[in-house]
Design a protein around this motif. Structure first.
Motif, mmCIF file in Angstrom:
data_model
loop_
_atom_site.group_PDB
_atom_site.id
_atom_site.type_symbol
_atom_site.label_atom_id
_atom_site.label_comp_id
_atom_site.label_asym_id
_atom_site.label_seq_id
_atom_site.Cartn_x
_atom_site.Cartn_y
_atom_site.Cartn_z
ATOM 1 N N TRP A 77 23.649 29.667 -42.375
ATOM 2 C CA TRP A 77 22.916 29.495 -41.117
ATOM 3 C C TRP A 77 23.143 30.804 -40.368
ATOM 4 O O TRP A 77 24.060 30.942 -39.594
ATOM 5 C CB TRP A 77 23.430 28.296 -40.321
ATOM 6 C CG TRP A 77 22.683 28.066 -39.035
ATOM 7 C CD1 TRP A 77 21.517 28.650 -38.642
ATOM 8 C CD2 TRP A 77 23.061 27.182 -37.976
ATOM 9 N NE1 TRP A 77 21.148 28.198 -37.406
ATOM 10 C CE2 TRP A 77 22.072 27.295 -36.974
ATOM 11 C CE3 TRP A 77 24.132 26.315 -37.773
ATOM 12 C CZ2 TRP A 77 22.128 26.567 -35.786
ATOM 13 C CZ3 TRP A 77 24.194 25.597 -36.600
ATOM 14 C CH2 TRP A 77 23.201 25.717 -35.619
ATOM 15 N N THR A 126 22.405 33.620 -37.843
ATOM 16 C CA THR A 126 21.728 33.857 -36.566
ATOM 17 C C THR A 126 22.055 35.263 -36.085
ATOM 18 O O THR A 126 23.150 35.772 -36.324
ATOM 19 C CB THR A 126 22.174 32.831 -35.512
ATOM 20 O OG1 THR A 126 23.606 32.794 -35.473
ATOM 21 C CG2 THR A 126 21.646 31.448 -35.837
ATOM 22 N N THR A 151 21.141 36.163 -32.770
ATOM 23 C CA THR A 151 21.274 36.113 -31.314
ATOM 24 C C THR A 151 22.458 35.215 -30.964
ATOM 25 O O THR A 151 22.299 34.158 -30.367
ATOM 26 C CB THR A 151 19.991 35.566 -30.673
ATOM 27 O OG1 THR A 151 19.726 34.282 -31.251
ATOM 28 C CG2 THR A 151 18.811 36.468 -30.925
ATOM 29 N N GLY A 152 23.627 35.643 -31.355
ATOM 30 C CA GLY A 152 24.838 34.904 -31.026
ATOM 31 C C GLY A 152 25.165 33.816 -32.033
ATOM 32 O O GLY A 152 24.546 33.706 -33.093
ATOM 33 N N HIS A 165 25.452 29.847 -32.975
ATOM 34 C CA HIS A 165 24.778 28.600 -32.619
ATOM 35 C C HIS A 165 25.594 27.410 -33.153
ATOM 36 O O HIS A 165 26.255 27.516 -34.185
ATOM 37 C CB HIS A 165 23.368 28.545 -33.208
ATOM 38 C CG HIS A 165 22.465 29.643 -32.721
ATOM 39 N ND1 HIS A 165 21.094 29.518 -32.671
ATOM 40 C CD2 HIS A 165 22.710 30.898 -32.262
ATOM 41 C CE1 HIS A 165 20.555 30.635 -32.206
ATOM 42 N NE2 HIS A 165 21.521 31.494 -31.962
ATOM 43 N N GLU A 188 28.193 35.297 -27.003
ATOM 44 C CA GLU A 188 26.821 34.823 -26.886
ATOM 45 C C GLU A 188 26.697 33.552 -27.734
ATOM 46 O O GLU A 188 26.942 33.590 -28.951
ATOM 47 C CB GLU A 188 25.874 35.903 -27.407
ATOM 48 C CG GLU A 188 24.412 35.636 -27.195
ATOM 49 C CD GLU A 188 24.002 35.705 -25.737
ATOM 50 O OE1 GLU A 188 24.528 36.562 -25.008
ATOM 51 O OE2 GLU A 188 23.161 34.881 -25.332
ATOM 52 N N VAL A 189 26.367 32.433 -27.120
ATOM 53 C CA VAL A 189 26.353 31.148 -27.840
ATOM 54 C C VAL A 189 25.125 30.328 -27.455
ATOM 55 O O VAL A 189 24.568 30.506 -26.379
ATOM 56 C CB VAL A 189 27.630 30.310 -27.555
ATOM 57 C CG1 VAL A 189 28.823 30.855 -28.309
ATOM 58 C CG2 VAL A 189 27.930 30.256 -26.064
ATOM 59 N N GLN A 190 24.737 29.429 -28.362
ATOM 60 C CA GLN A 190 23.596 28.531 -28.108
ATOM 61 C C GLN A 190 23.881 27.186 -28.754
ATOM 62 O O GLN A 190 24.460 27.132 -29.845
ATOM 63 C CB GLN A 190 22.317 29.062 -28.766
ATOM 64 C CG GLN A 190 21.506 30.030 -27.945
ATOM 65 C CD GLN A 190 20.145 30.271 -28.597
ATOM 66 O OE1 GLN A 190 19.385 29.348 -28.856
ATOM 67 N NE2 GLN A 190 19.861 31.530 -28.888
ATOM 68 N N MET A 191 23.419 26.113 -28.124
ATOM 69 C CA MET A 191 23.422 24.808 -28.772
ATOM 70 C C MET A 191 22.061 24.602 -29.436
ATOM 71 O O MET A 191 21.027 24.923 -28.854
ATOM 72 C CB MET A 191 23.668 23.683 -27.760
ATOM 73 C CG MET A 191 25.063 23.662 -27.155
ATOM 74 S SD MET A 191 26.394 23.425 -28.363
ATOM 75 C CE MET A 191 26.088 21.736 -28.889
ATOM 76 N N MET A 192 22.062 24.049 -30.639
ATOM 77 C CA MET A 192 20.818 23.789 -31.369
ATOM 78 C C MET A 192 20.464 22.313 -31.152
ATOM 79 O O MET A 192 21.172 21.428 -31.654
ATOM 80 C CB MET A 192 21.026 24.091 -32.860
ATOM 81 C CG MET A 192 19.762 24.322 -33.662
ATOM 82 S SD MET A 192 18.535 23.015 -33.600
ATOM 83 C CE MET A 192 19.451 21.695 -34.349
ATOM 84 N N ASN A 225 17.191 20.896 -31.525
ATOM 85 C CA ASN A 225 15.909 20.475 -32.099
ATOM 86 C C ASN A 225 16.173 19.429 -33.204
ATOM 87 O O ASN A 225 16.787 19.751 -34.228
ATOM 88 C CB ASN A 225 15.180 21.689 -32.678
ATOM 89 C CG ASN A 225 13.768 21.354 -33.115
ATOM 90 O OD1 ASN A 225 13.501 20.253 -33.591
ATOM 91 N ND2 ASN A 225 12.856 22.308 -32.964
ATOM 92 N N PHE A 255 15.436 20.114 -37.019
ATOM 93 C CA PHE A 255 16.141 21.215 -37.679
ATOM 94 C C PHE A 255 16.660 20.776 -39.055
ATOM 95 O O PHE A 255 17.162 19.675 -39.214
ATOM 96 C CB PHE A 255 17.316 21.644 -36.797
ATOM 97 C CG PHE A 255 18.005 22.898 -37.233
ATOM 98 C CD1 PHE A 255 17.439 24.140 -37.008
ATOM 99 C CD2 PHE A 255 19.245 22.843 -37.859
ATOM 100 C CE1 PHE A 255 18.092 25.305 -37.391
ATOM 101 C CE2 PHE A 255 19.900 23.999 -38.249
ATOM 102 C CZ PHE A 255 19.319 25.229 -38.010
ATOM 103 N N HIS A 293 27.038 34.562 -37.107
ATOM 104 C CA HIS A 293 26.406 35.611 -36.303
ATOM 105 C C HIS A 293 26.371 36.890 -37.137
ATOM 106 O O HIS A 293 27.413 37.401 -37.538
ATOM 107 C CB HIS A 293 27.233 35.790 -35.024
ATOM 108 C CG HIS A 293 26.589 36.664 -34.002
ATOM 109 N ND1 HIS A 293 27.169 36.950 -32.803
ATOM 110 C CD2 HIS A 293 25.408 37.316 -33.990
ATOM 111 C CE1 HIS A 293 26.377 37.739 -32.094
ATOM 112 N NE2 HIS A 293 25.302 37.979 -32.801
#
Lengths: 315, 315
Positions: free
Chosen positions: A64, A66, A68-69, A71, A117-121, A123, A126, A153
């Motif tokens: 997986w 990514t 942009t940070g 996830h 830099e972090v994000q929750m997924m 969707n 997915f 990352h």
């Protein structure tokens, strides 16, 4: 609330071949056999995991990827079909898994607090990556423990290994702190191979073991060097040579999974248990366990032999 | 034969959120112009090479007659889901594979339910061929392949077209510079990641606008060093396209649009065969007709000559 802890850390690589060879009902293709030494290694890891009464599996997967940070999965339940884009002939797996979203968010928050830099997924459509699925399945085929899945990352390619490692050191610490605050007993899985140069052709029968060997000797030497450091508890040195190892053995450690794991374990100085090593389509794969309750154990090349003799083994 | 060829970017923004910036909107309109051209052409087939689909075991050719899924991008999952149904030309896919094998490439067709078509292919087919009026065939991009192998892969595609008697449009789906922004960037703030990337993109577009396809192909290694994140060993799409289209500069080019999508160079470009070459230069790179495999340059002992290459390698 009782403080949570990391009760097990493992290098848990994700060759789809191992799931294929095991013939679980979730996987569509069926095999005759194959890669038994590695699968037996996973059996030993499973036994160890079962003894630790784990509340959650936390897996960091190079597949997986990514840019942009980092996830994190942020949906409680996923059900679907995972088809490996590289080996679709071997891995078409029907998964049904639960996510510990609460702990995901806790790691997210801790990482954010460290400036990552972090994000929750979030969707629900997915599709879970096959690295996550394979490492989790081989470690705990019952699928009765919720998971936290963390993306890789891609900093090693964007910048270099040093930048990637600096970020993974923080992510590992964020993971550790979040686990401690959660009160949960967590097992951490670093889902990566060691050397990672593949053969680019496949035998007609993929599980024909007469074709299986390491892609080249230099990879093998590097893998043995890395495993020796793990067994000796010299993980700080391993961290330092990781960039050279990654470049020269085309290692999958560029995804950061192993660095993240070692950081979360506070760079073990106690010996790791190597459950198995073997090649899969030329790549080097090891199943390695760190037991934090072994903090006081020092490396001794004769330890295992002494224990064996004490248990009545042959002299 | 090839009626026309296009370079298309593969990021999901022009499909999923064109309204968020004028740049995404312009790209969306450029896709639609290409779609209209293709629908008005005499083409019977869309032949795709996507850098968004990596392979390891040789070359994979997606040729499932009908495939339905709901795709979510692993990076930009927050933009939403992409439900699709696409129709592929199974017969042509098989023919393409046979032509690959005839040129000594390792190749196979892929025909599995739920196979994860890449974001680039999904976005392109949704925008240029929404009604499935034309069938498609998609080729992977082998991560280890270099120029000779990719050039031969393009020639094999040309062989398959010749044998089939079909008219086709060729698509290469790829960013030019492919460095994404590392942090959060609003659509209004979106720009090419660096001035260096921008300058190399402009140089490539200048060549393409003049129809200098082979010149672009010959510049690919340099472009890879200067403007690409080194996720794979080289920048290959124009080797494939030039191999397919006869390795010349006899084209008329049109840049429909060029914008940034999350820092990457997103260009929509058309190339049409022309009577006169834009430049008629001499090229000194080898022009292999069959793939001869990797050459071992490390294990040659003193006094031992390496194995001679096959005759066709020097054509």
């Amino acid at each position: 609330m009782k403080q949570g802890e990391i009760v097990l850390g493992a290098l848990a690589p994700h060759p789809p071949h191992l799931v294929y060879a095991e013939n679980p009902p979730q996987n569509e293709p069926k095999a005759e056999c194959g890669w038994e030494v590695l699968r037996w290694g996973y059996e030993r890891l499973r036994k160890s995991l079962a003894q630790r009464k784990v509340d959650v599996l936390i897996v960091h997967s190079p597949h997986w990827r990514t840019m942009t940070g980092t996830h994190f999965l942020g949906v409680e339940h996923f059900k679907g079909l995972s088809v490996d884009p590289v080996f679709p002939n071997l891995f078409r797996f029907h998964y049904d898994l639960k996510v510990d979203v609460e702990l995901s968010r806790q790691i997210f928050t801790e990482a954010q607090g460290l400036g990552l830099e972090v994000q929750m997924m979030t969707n629900p459509d997915f599709r879970i990556d096959y690295g996550t699925i394979i490492s989790c399945h081989l470690s705990r085929p019952e699928w009765d423990i919720p998971i936290v899945a963390i993306s890789s990352h891609g900093l090693a390619r964007y910048f270099n290994m040093e930048v990637m490692q600096a970020v993974m050191l923080k992510l590992g610490q964020a993971t550790k702190v979040a686990v401690e605050k959660s009160g949960k007993r967590a097992a951490l899985l670093a889902s990566n191979s060691l050397s990672h140069r593949h053969f680019v052709v496949e035998p007609e029968v993929p599980e024909d073991m007469s074709f299986e060997h390491i892609q080249n000797h230099s990879q093998y030497l590097w893998d043995m060097k890395v495993l020796d450091l793990m067994k000796r508890g010299q993980t700080q040195e391993l961290l330092e040579i990781m960039p050279d190892f990654t470049e020269q053995a085309v290692a999958e450690t560029d995804g950061g999974s192993l660095t993240w794991l070692l950081s979360a374990l506070d760079f073990p100085t106690y010996p790791a248990e190597v459950h198995a090593y073997g090649s899969v389509i030329g790549t080097g794969n090891a199943i390695v366990e760190w037991n934090p309750h072994n903090r006081q154990v020092e490396w001794n090349p004769h330890n295992r032999q002494v224990e064996w003799r004490a248990q009545g083994g042959a002299q | 034969m090839i009626n026309k060829a296009y370079l298309l970017p593969g990021m999901p923004h022009p499909l999923l959120c064109p309204e968020k910036s004028s740049a995404y909107q312009k790209l969306r309109q450029a896709y639609e112009r290409v779609g209209a051209e293709i629908q008005d052409s005499q083409a019977e087939l869309v032949l795709i090479y996507s850098t968004f689909w990596p392979s390891v075991i040789g070359h994979q050719i997606f040729a499932r007659p009908e495939t339905t899924w709901t795709h979510v991008d692993e990076e930009f999952h927050a933009l939403g889901s992409i439900p699709y149904t696409f129709q592929m030309d199974e017969e042509f896919g098989e023919l393409y594979k046979q032509q690959c094998l005839a040129r000594n490439l390792h190749a196979r067709t892929v025909n599995y339910a739920g196979f994860p078509l890449d974001t680039g292919t999904v976005v392109a087919l949704k925008l240029i061929n929404p009604d499935n009026r034309l069938k498609a065939v998609v080729t992977s991009s082998n991560v280890y392949a270099d120029r000779a192998e990719t050039l031969v892969l393009g020639k094999a595609a040309g062989d398959a077209l010749e044998h089939s008697g079909k008219k086709a449009v060729a698509l290469v789906i790829s960013a030019l510079s492919n460095r994404l922004h590392q942090g959060r960037v609003t659509p209004e703030e979106d720009r090419i990641h660096s001035l260096k990337d921008e300058e190399w993109n402009r140089k490539f577009l200048e060549f393409l606008e003049e129809g200098r396809l082979e010149d672009v192909a010959q510049l690919s290694r340099q472009f890879h060093r200067e403007a690409r994140v080194h996720k794979v060993n080289n920048f290959k799409p124009f080797w494939w396209l030039s191999g397919l289209m006869g390795q010349s500069n006899r084209f008329q080019g049109e840049v429909f649009e060029y914008q940034s999508v999350y820092g990457t160079g997103a260009a929509v470009v058309g190339l049409e065969p022309a009577a006169v070459a834009a430049r008629d230069l001499e090229f000194d790179e080898a022009d292999p007709d069959v793939y001869a495999g990797e050459r071992n340059v490390l294990a040659v002992e003193a006094g031992m000559e390496p194995e001679p290459e096959p005759e066709a390698q020097n054509v």
